[in-house]
Structure formats: structure tokens, C-alpha cells
Design a protein around this motif. Structure first.
Motif, PDB file in Angstrom:
ATOM      1  N   GLY A  32      35.550  11.400  48.430  1.00 52.20           N
ATOM      2  CA  GLY A  32      36.072  10.644  47.291  1.00 52.20           C
ATOM      3  C   GLY A  32      35.197   9.498  46.829  1.00 52.20           C
ATOM      4  O   GLY A  32      35.465   8.912  45.769  1.00 52.20           O
ATOM      5  N   LEU A  33      34.159   9.140  47.578  1.00 55.84           N
ATOM      6  CA  LEU A  33      33.312   8.017  47.176  1.00 55.84           C
ATOM      7  C   LEU A  33      32.652   8.266  45.821  1.00 55.84           C
ATOM      8  O   LEU A  33      32.472   7.328  45.034  1.00 55.84           O
ATOM      9  N   THR A  35      33.793   9.795  43.222  1.00 61.46           N
ATOM     10  CA  THR A  35      34.759   9.449  42.171  1.00 61.46           C
ATOM     11  C   THR A  35      34.897   7.936  42.036  1.00 61.46           C
ATOM     12  O   THR A  35      34.898   7.384  40.932  1.00 61.46           O
ATOM     13  N   LEU A  36      35.003   7.257  43.163  1.00 62.82           N
ATOM     14  CA  LEU A  36      35.216   5.811  43.146  1.00 62.82           C
ATOM     15  C   LEU A  36      34.021   5.065  42.566  1.00 62.82           C
ATOM     16  O   LEU A  36      34.187   4.059  41.872  1.00 62.82           O
ATOM     17  N   HIS A  39      34.055   5.609  38.742  1.00 68.14           N
ATOM     18  CA  HIS A  39      35.119   4.837  38.093  1.00 68.14           C
ATOM     19  C   HIS A  39      34.902   3.330  38.200  1.00 68.14           C
ATOM     20  O   HIS A  39      35.675   2.557  37.642  1.00 68.14           O
ATOM     21  N   THR A  41      35.151   1.526  40.949  1.00 68.38           N
ATOM     22  CA  THR A  41      35.931   0.910  42.018  1.00 68.38           C
ATOM     23  C   THR A  41      35.013   0.394  43.121  1.00 68.38           C
ATOM     24  O   THR A  41      35.249  -0.669  43.706  1.00 68.38           O
ATOM     25  N   ILE A  42      33.979   1.152  43.408  1.00 65.15           N
ATOM     26  CA  ILE A  42      32.963   0.757  44.382  1.00 65.15           C
ATOM     27  C   ILE A  42      31.653   0.599  43.629  1.00 65.15           C
ATOM     28  O   ILE A  42      31.146   1.555  43.033  1.00 65.15           O
ATOM     29  N   THR A  47      31.979  -3.982  48.121  1.00 65.41           N
ATOM     30  CA  THR A  47      33.115  -3.098  47.838  1.00 65.41           C
ATOM     31  C   THR A  47      33.060  -1.818  48.670  1.00 65.41           C
ATOM     32  O   THR A  47      34.105  -1.272  49.054  1.00 65.41           O
ATOM     33  N   TRP A  51      36.025  -0.728  51.390  1.00 64.84           N
ATOM     34  CA  TRP A  51      36.669   0.587  51.365  1.00 64.84           C
ATOM     35  C   TRP A  51      36.642   1.218  52.762  1.00 64.84           C
ATOM     36  O   TRP A  51      37.663   1.726  53.242  1.00 64.84           O
ATOM     37  N   GLY A 211      44.890   6.421  48.181  1.00 62.41           N
ATOM     38  CA  GLY A 211      43.686   6.158  47.391  1.00 62.41           C
ATOM     39  C   GLY A 211      42.646   7.238  47.596  1.00 62.41           C
ATOM     40  O   GLY A 211      42.018   7.724  46.645  1.00 62.41           O
ATOM     41  N   ALA A 215      41.323   9.988  44.748  1.00 58.59           N
ATOM     42  CA  ALA A 215      39.890  10.108  44.490  1.00 58.59           C
ATOM     43  C   ALA A 215      39.413  11.532  44.743  1.00 58.59           C
ATOM     44  O   ALA A 215      38.595  12.073  43.993  1.00 58.59           O
ATOM     45  N   HIS A 219      37.850  14.183  42.034  1.00 57.02           N
ATOM     46  CA  HIS A 219      36.478  14.637  42.266  1.00 57.02           C
ATOM     47  C   HIS A 219      36.310  16.112  41.921  1.00 57.02           C
ATOM     48  O   HIS A 219      35.246  16.545  41.470  1.00 57.02           O
TER      49      HIS A 219
END
Length: 229
Positions: A32-33, A35-36, A39, A41-42, A47, A51, A211, A215, A219
Motif C-alpha cells: 500500500g505504500l 498508493t499512499l 496520494h 499521505t507519505i 511520514t 507509518w 488504512g 491503500a 493500489h
């Protein structure tokens, strides 16, 4: 945490099992990283570390590690029925198809590898069958090589953190030094998580990983991807 006494052989087995060079395909998954990062988020070292810390405290990796420990214990006791039970349990606990498939693919690869380099474990590999989760295969190897359960847990969590750190370094991107700083900062938490997982009862096996699940689901339909999940 207990003091672990390891022979040279046990220590080398741990290094081999937890190595990023182990040919199980772990490098192709980001959990999922990807996707994050897309977006926003990371976005940086801070960050990414937050996570990973949250996952170690509350996430699905704790369930994986707990099942790995139980798989190792089942093999040590010769309890094949319990080993198969935990394999099915972990498959059912996966919240997305991508996460389940990644665990199955890595488990299958490790099972095949163990069958080739340690033929004496083949009856056990055949007894579990396919699909087999990666945590199950890891636990089987740890038991076969008589790796101390606490050491096996530390190795499993460190291997997971290393893989996701490497993915984050590529995706954000970050420098290699930043990645190593993250691993160093995670060491106390990995140690603490190991102690908690060692004492975790079956009925207390739970996680908060919504979460990660969201994600992972996003993905699957991401327009461009470097990782399989």
C-alpha cells in the motif's frame, strides 16, 4: 526481553532467512505504500517512519508475526493439524486480494526453496500444501533450523521493515542514508513489539489496519505502478 544465546549456525540461519537476497519476491511488494505516496499521505522520511511505527504498534504485521511464532511452535511439537489451522486462519484474516496473493506467492516461493535446499523438510511442506502463507513458511524454517522464537520474531519484523523502507526509498524518493536512519529509529519499537507478540494470547490476536486495507484496495486500480501490491 530474554537474553538469547545463539550458536554460529543459528545466527547464520537467521541472517539467511531474513536476508533481502532471499528469493521470495518480497522486493516486488509495497503493502500500500505506493498508493499512499501517490496520494501525498507519505511524502518524506518523517511520514514514512510514522507509518511504519503505526503498523508495528497496531497493524496487520503483528498478526503475521504472531502466526509465524505459532507455526514455529506447531512444527516443534509435530502438530501438523495446528500448523494447517493457522495457515487457513491467516488467509482468512487478509482483508484484500492483493495482500492475500502477496502472502501466498511469497509463501509458495519460500516453500519451494526450502524443499530444494533442505529436502528433509519436504514432508512438512507437502502436509501444509498450497496455498501457504509466507509467515507459515518462515515459521517452519525457523523451527527446522532451531532458531530461538524471540530471535525469529526479531528477524521477521526487521525483514518486513527493511522491505518497506526500501520501497519507500524508491517511491518518495529518499536517500539511502535516510532509509538506514529509519531502520535504526525503528529498532526499539521492533524490540518492544516482539515482547508483546511473544506474550499475545490467541484470543487477543487483533489489529487495526483499515488504512493499509484501503491503500491496498486502491493500489489495484492505480494508473501506474512499480510494485505488484
Amino acid at each position: 526481553m530474554d537474553i538469547i544465546t545463539l550458536t554460529n549456525s543459528h545466527f547464520l540461519h537467521i541472517l539467511q532467512l531474513a536476508s533481502s537476497a532471499l528469493p521470495v519476491g518480497a522486493y516486488s511488494y509495497s503493502e500500500g505504500l505506493e498508493t499512499l505516496v501517490e496520494h501525498g499521505t507519505i511524502t518524506n522520511q518523517v511520514t514514512l517512519q510514522r507509518w511504519l511505527e503505526a503498523e508495528l504498534r497496531y497493524g496487520a504485521i503483528r498478526l503475521e508475526a504472531a502466526v509465524m511464532l505459532r507455526a514455529s511452535q506447531a512444527v516443534t511439537r509435530g502438530d501438523i493439524e495446528r500448523l494447517c489451522y493457522w495457515n487457513s486462519w491467516l488467509s482468512a484474516a487478509r482483508e484484500t486480494q492483493e495482500l492475500r496473493n502477496s502472502s501466498w506467492q511469497m509463501g509458495r516461493s519460500l516453500m519451494q526453496l526450502l524443499g530444494k535446499i533442505q529436502p528433509q523438510i519436504l514432508p512438512l511442506v507437502n502436509a501444509v500444501g498450497n496455498p501457504s502463507n509466507y509467515a507459515i513458511a518462515f515459521g517452519m524454517a525457523a523451527a527446522h533450523w532451531q532458531i530461538h522464537p524471540q530471535a525469529a520474531l526479531l528477524a521477521y519484523l526487521h525483514s518486513w521493515a527493511t522491505n518497506l523502507m526500501t520501497a519507500g526509498v524508491k517511491l518518495i524518493p529518499l536517500g539511502q542514508t535516510a532509509g538506514q536512519e529509519i531502520l535504526l529509529e525503528l529498532q526499539p519499537l521492533i524490540t518492544h513489539a516482539t515482547v508483546e507478540i511473544m506474550s499475545l494470547a490467541d484470543d487477543d490476536m487483533a489489529c487495526c489496519s483499515w488504512g493499509l486495507s484501503l491503500a491496498s484496495m486502491q493500489h489495484e486500480t492505480q494508473y501506474t505502478r512499480l510494485f505488484r501490491s
